[in-house]
Each structure stands twice: as C-alpha cells, then as structure tokens.
Motif scaffolding. Structure first.
Motif, PDB file in Angstrom:
ATOM      1  N   VAL A 296       0.897  -1.333  -0.017  1.00  0.00           N
ATOM      2  CA  VAL A 296       0.401  -0.102   0.585  1.00  0.00           C
ATOM      3  C   VAL A 296       0.737   1.065   0.119  1.00  0.00           C
ATOM      4  CG1 VAL A 296      -1.809   1.407   1.480  1.00  0.00           C
ATOM      5  CG2 VAL A 296      -1.871  -1.182   1.439  1.00  0.00           C
ATOM      6  N   LEU A 297       1.864   1.129   0.554  1.00  0.00           N
ATOM      7  CA  LEU A 297       2.661   2.226   0.972  1.00  0.00           C
ATOM      8  C   LEU A 297       3.579   2.618  -0.117  1.00  0.00           C
ATOM      9  CD1 LEU A 297       3.947   4.769   2.217  1.00  0.00           C
ATOM     10  CD2 LEU A 297       5.708   3.133   3.011  1.00  0.00           C
ATOM     11  N   ASP A 298       3.661   1.548  -1.102  1.00  0.00           N
ATOM     12  CA  ASP A 298       4.697   1.769  -2.192  1.00  0.00           C
ATOM     13  C   ASP A 298       3.618   2.622  -3.245  1.00  0.00           C
ATOM     14  OD1 ASP A 298       6.597   0.991  -4.477  1.00  0.00           O
ATOM     15  OD2 ASP A 298       5.077  -0.425  -5.349  1.00  0.00           O
ATOM     16  N   GLN A 299       2.216   1.697  -3.125  1.00  0.00           N
ATOM     17  CA  GLN A 299       1.124   2.395  -4.002  1.00  0.00           C
ATOM     18  C   GLN A 299       1.161   4.115  -4.100  1.00  0.00           C
ATOM     19  OE1 GLN A 299      -2.426  -0.026  -3.636  1.00  0.00           O
ATOM     20  NE2 GLN A 299      -1.475  -1.529  -5.283  1.00  0.00           N
ATOM     21  N   ARG A 300       1.056   4.255  -2.328  1.00  0.00           N
ATOM     22  CA  ARG A 300       0.905   5.658  -2.432  1.00  0.00           C
ATOM     23  C   ARG A 300       1.711   6.678  -2.933  1.00  0.00           C
ATOM     24  NH1 ARG A 300      -1.553   5.593   3.769  1.00  0.00           N
ATOM     25  NH2 ARG A 300      -3.084   4.328   3.061  1.00  0.00           N
ATOM     26  N   LEU A 301       2.906   6.361  -2.791  1.00  0.00           N
ATOM     27  CA  LEU A 301       4.404   6.045  -2.957  1.00  0.00           C
ATOM     28  C   LEU A 301       4.546   6.432  -5.178  1.00  0.00           C
ATOM     29  CD1 LEU A 301       7.537   5.031  -0.759  1.00  0.00           C
ATOM     30  CD2 LEU A 301       6.464   7.349  -1.379  1.00  0.00           C
ATOM     31  N   HIS A 302       3.647   5.936  -5.280  1.00  0.00           N
ATOM     32  CA  HIS A 302       3.637   5.946  -7.170  1.00  0.00           C
ATOM     33  C   HIS A 302       2.480   6.867  -7.464  1.00  0.00           C
ATOM     34  CE1 HIS A 302       6.720   2.691  -8.444  1.00  0.00           C
ATOM     35  NE2 HIS A 302       6.037   1.939  -7.725  1.00  0.00           N
ATOM     36  N   ALA A 304       1.780   9.351  -5.187  1.00  0.00           N
ATOM     37  CA  ALA A 304       2.539  10.656  -4.584  1.00  0.00           C
ATOM     38  C   ALA A 304       3.523  11.098  -6.161  1.00  0.00           C
ATOM     39  CB  ALA A 304       3.551  11.148  -3.343  1.00  0.00           C
ATOM     40  N   THR A 305       4.580  10.346  -6.391  1.00  0.00           N
ATOM     41  CA  THR A 305       5.624  11.001  -7.322  1.00  0.00           C
ATOM     42  C   THR A 305       4.844  10.869  -9.171  1.00  0.00           C
ATOM     43  OG1 THR A 305       5.724   8.246  -8.035  1.00  0.00           O
ATOM     44  CG2 THR A 305       7.670   9.521  -6.116  1.00  0.00           C
ATOM     45  N   SER A 306       3.635  10.548  -9.704  1.00  0.00           N
ATOM     46  CA  SER A 306       2.866  10.953 -10.001  1.00  0.00           C
ATOM     47  C   SER A 306       2.555  12.088 -10.367  1.00  0.00           C
ATOM     48  CB  SER A 306       2.496   9.428 -10.894  1.00  0.00           C
ATOM     49  OG  SER A 306       1.545   9.453 -10.178  1.00  0.00           O
ATOM     50  N   SER A 307       2.046  12.384  -9.033  1.00  0.00           N
ATOM     51  CA  SER A 307       0.656  13.754  -9.148  1.00  0.00           C
ATOM     52  C   SER A 307       1.679  14.848  -9.821  1.00  0.00           C
ATOM     53  CB  SER A 307       0.094  13.636  -8.467  1.00  0.00           C
ATOM     54  OG  SER A 307       1.322  13.578  -7.312  1.00  0.00           O
ATOM     55  N   PRO A 308       3.147  14.934  -9.206  1.00  0.00           N
ATOM     56  CA  PRO A 308       3.483  16.223  -9.408  1.00  0.00           C
ATOM     57  C   PRO A 308       4.461  16.421 -10.769  1.00  0.00           C
ATOM     58  CG  PRO A 308       4.617  15.493  -7.226  1.00  0.00           C
ATOM     59  CD  PRO A 308       4.188  14.008  -7.650  1.00  0.00           C
ATOM     60  N   ALA A 309       4.557  14.811 -11.395  1.00  0.00           N
ATOM     61  CA  ALA A 309       4.721  15.349 -12.981  1.00  0.00           C
ATOM     62  C   ALA A 309       3.421  15.508 -13.778  1.00  0.00           C
ATOM     63  CB  ALA A 309       5.538  13.343 -13.228  1.00  0.00           C
ATOM     64  N   THR A 310       2.635  15.808 -12.951  1.00  0.00           N
ATOM     65  CA  THR A 310       1.450  15.362 -14.292  1.00  0.00           C
ATOM     66  C   THR A 310       1.552  17.204 -13.428  1.00  0.00           C
ATOM     67  OG1 THR A 310      -0.210  14.978 -12.293  1.00  0.00           O
ATOM     68  CG2 THR A 310      -0.309  14.027 -14.308  1.00  0.00           C
ATOM     69  N   ARG A 311       1.142  17.727 -12.611  1.00  0.00           N
ATOM     70  CA  ARG A 311       1.374  19.344 -12.130  1.00  0.00           C
ATOM     71  C   ARG A 311       2.427  19.333 -12.552  1.00  0.00           C
ATOM     72  NH1 ARG A 311      -0.319  16.945  -7.112  1.00  0.00           N
ATOM     73  NH2 ARG A 311       1.898  17.368  -6.481  1.00  0.00           N
TER      74      ARG A 311
END
Length: 362
Positions: A296-302, A304-311
């Motif tokens: 679950v933590l790995d999914q959240r990290l993914h 979190a890392t993908s949302s700044p890329a989109t932003r």
C-alpha cells in the motif's frame, strides 16, 4: 517522562486477571494451606456447580515463582501473538488453549477415578498457565519455523519447533517433585495437542499476497513446516508422520477434521517456497501484514511521484505576437558556460536536455 509499555488490550486483560486471581489464591492458601478454592480453580469433585472454573483456573498460580514465570510468558508471548494475529484471533486462541485442555484433563481424572476408585484423582486441582505456555511455543513454531535460537554464546543452537518437546521434558522432570500438581503433565500434553490441532485445521489465517485467486481468508495451515512430525527429531520423524497420518484419516472418517483442499495445499507450498528462499526463513503472518502495508505504501509513493509530474506539465501559454518556443533560437552553450556565475545561479528554469542527447547520438 518514564516510558510507557505498549500492551495490547487482550494481553492487558489476561495479565490483570492472572495477577488478581493468583494473588487471591496465594493469600487464601497462606491463611489455610489445605483449603480448596472450588469456585476459582477446577476440582473435578467440587467444581461441578462452578462451570466458569474451566476458564478461570487457567489463570491461577499458587506460588510467587510460578506467577512470575507465567507473567513473563504471557507478557512477551501475548504481545507478539496479538500483534501478529489481531486481538480477536488471539482471544479465540486463548479460549481454545485454556478450555479444551482443562476439560480433557477433567475427563481423564474422572476416568482414573472410575477405574481405581481412588478419590485423590477427583480431588486433584487443575490450575495453572501450563497449557497456555506450551500453546505459545506451538504458535511460535508455526510463525517462525526456521528461526534458530542460539544459547550459551553459540554452544547450543535450537530451532523453534524443538521447544515444545523440551518444555514437555521439563514438565515430566518437575512432575517427579512436589513442586507442581500431578495434573500438570496431562495439561501440558493436552495443551500441545489442542493448540497444534487448532492452528493446523481451524484457525483463520490470511492468504499470501501474491496469490490473487485465493479467498480473503483460509482456515488452517497445510504447510509442511508445521506438520506434526516437525516437532520431533529427524530419526523418529518417519514413524511419527505415519502414525499422525493414521490418526488424521481416522478423524476425517469421524468428520472431526476436514482434509485440505488443493488450493490450501498449493498456497502452503507457495508459502514454503517463499520461506525457504528467504534468508531468514520467516513465514509469520506479521510479515504478510507488513508486506501488505509495504504494498500500500508503494502504491501511495507511486501516486505521489506521478502527481507532481502531471502538475509540472505547464498549461499552454497564451498566444503572443512573438515566435513560439520551437521557433525561438537556442542560446549558445559556450556563451552560457563562459557567462558570469551570478547569471547562471539566478536561473531557476528547468530545460530538458533532449538537444544534448541528440547531439551525443549524432
């Protein structure tokens, strides 16, 4: 500020009941040494009208030494098992490991009285945490079957599944002395058999995380590392395994036990393969929960890392009269390298180096 002891709720209740009941028994016996507390401990001839004693007697020790040993065992083992299984499953395990051995010992003493007509059998007090202590050792044998305990600076190394038999040997030796009751050995044997049977066939467990085809929960443990013969030394394992198979077939015919399904066996084999490939060989349910939390933590990290890329992708700027980005001339690289340091440090724009990569390939 003194450190707080983080004790799970069921373990806290069990420790409180152990201390209250045992201290009450010790105080009463100090005043009258030969008194029998039939409303707190299980005495076959006197406790028939107190059915709750089948449970309460498991948390009654009659001297301070056994009380300290029981307290340390329940404190450490209870905290570990309750966190590994959840409070509900741990409470169910405590009830089974207390009630069933006490009831079987009760029937054994009644049977001995029937054949011998000696009332000493029915006046024997059944009490103590011996069934719980050996049940904890069986539970540890299931959770960490390949773990090795090293004693005396490496002189003696023992695997965890060897401890239940060592504990039985200590009870046999202590049963020859007046330190413990004559019911202690039957309690230890019944506690060993009851806890293994419950964990092997009935306890609800979580499946492996990598097997999505399995249901949300399973019952029992079909792994080879938790077979009954694994508690015994290697020379006698074949004989114990053959005898255990005969007993199991008889219990299946009596519909007491249910054979494992092919899915349970496959899941156990996959778990054993994962266990043997791991460096430490740990197959605890706590590790499964930890793996689930890491997933679950790995999914959240993914996420979190993908949302700044989109932003970070800028929106198209408004159209101006000047040339577009593609048609603007690129700055001279050498001029940028030889420019003043203050000019470069002041730049905060991010320019991807696609052009440099193309130049390198060319």
């Amino acid at each position: 500020m003194p450190p707080r002891l983080n004790i799970p709720p069921v373990t806290r209740i069990v420790l409180a009941a152990l201390g209250l009941q045992s201290l009450s028994s010790i105080i009463i016996h100090r005043g009258r040494s030969n008194v029998v507390i039939e409303w707190l401990t299980l005495v076959p001839q006197l406790s028939l009208f107190y059915p709750w004693t089948f449970l309460t007697t498991a948390l009654v020790e009659e001297n301070l030494t056994s009380l300290i040993i029981a307290g340390v065992t329940l404190f450490n083992g209870g905290r570990y098992l309750e966190r590994a299984w959840s409070s509900k499953e741990f409470a169910k395990f405590l009830v089974v490991a207390s009630l069933v051995p006490n009831f079987l010992c009760f029937l054994l003493l009644i049977t001995m009285f029937t054949f011998t007509r000696n009332e000493d059998w029915t006046l024997t007090t059944i009490n103590g945490t011996i069934p719980l202590q050996i049940s904890f050792l069986v539970a540890f044998s299931q959770l960490v079957p390949a773990h090795t305990v090293t004693l005396f600076r490496g002189i003696l190394s023992l695997r965890v599944p060897r401890f239940p038999l060592i504990y039985l040997g200590l009870i046999v030796a202590a049963n020859l002395t007046p330190w413990i009751s004559s019911a202690s050995l039957p309690l230890a044997i019944f506690g060993f058999l009851t806890s293994w049977t419950y964990l092997r066939f009935y306890k609800t467990v979580f499946p492996d995380l990598d097997s999505s085809s399995q249901p949300a929960s399973m019952r029992g443990d079909a792994s080879e590392t938790f077979a009954f013969s694994e508690f015994f030394p290697a020379p006698v394992k074949p004989f114990i395994a053959a005898m255990a198979d005969q007993v199991f077939n008889m219990l299946v015919a009596m519909r007491v036990c249910t054979p494992f399904s092919q899915a349970d066996i496959s899941a156990a084999q996959g778990s054993n393969l994962h266990q043997r490939s791991a460096p430490s060989g740990v197959r605890a349910e706590a590790e499964r929960r930890r793996a689930l939390a890491l997933k679950v933590l790995d999914q959240r990290l993914h996420a979190a890392t993908s949302s700044p890329a989109t932003r970070s992708q800028p929106t198209p700027p408004p159209q101006t009269s000047g040339p577009t980005v593609q048609t603007q001339p690129h700055p001279n690289v050498q001029a940028a390298m030889t420019s003043e340091p203050g000019t470069m440090l002041g730049e905060t724009h991010y320019n991807p180096d696609h052009d440099n990569g193309d130049k390198e390939h060319s």
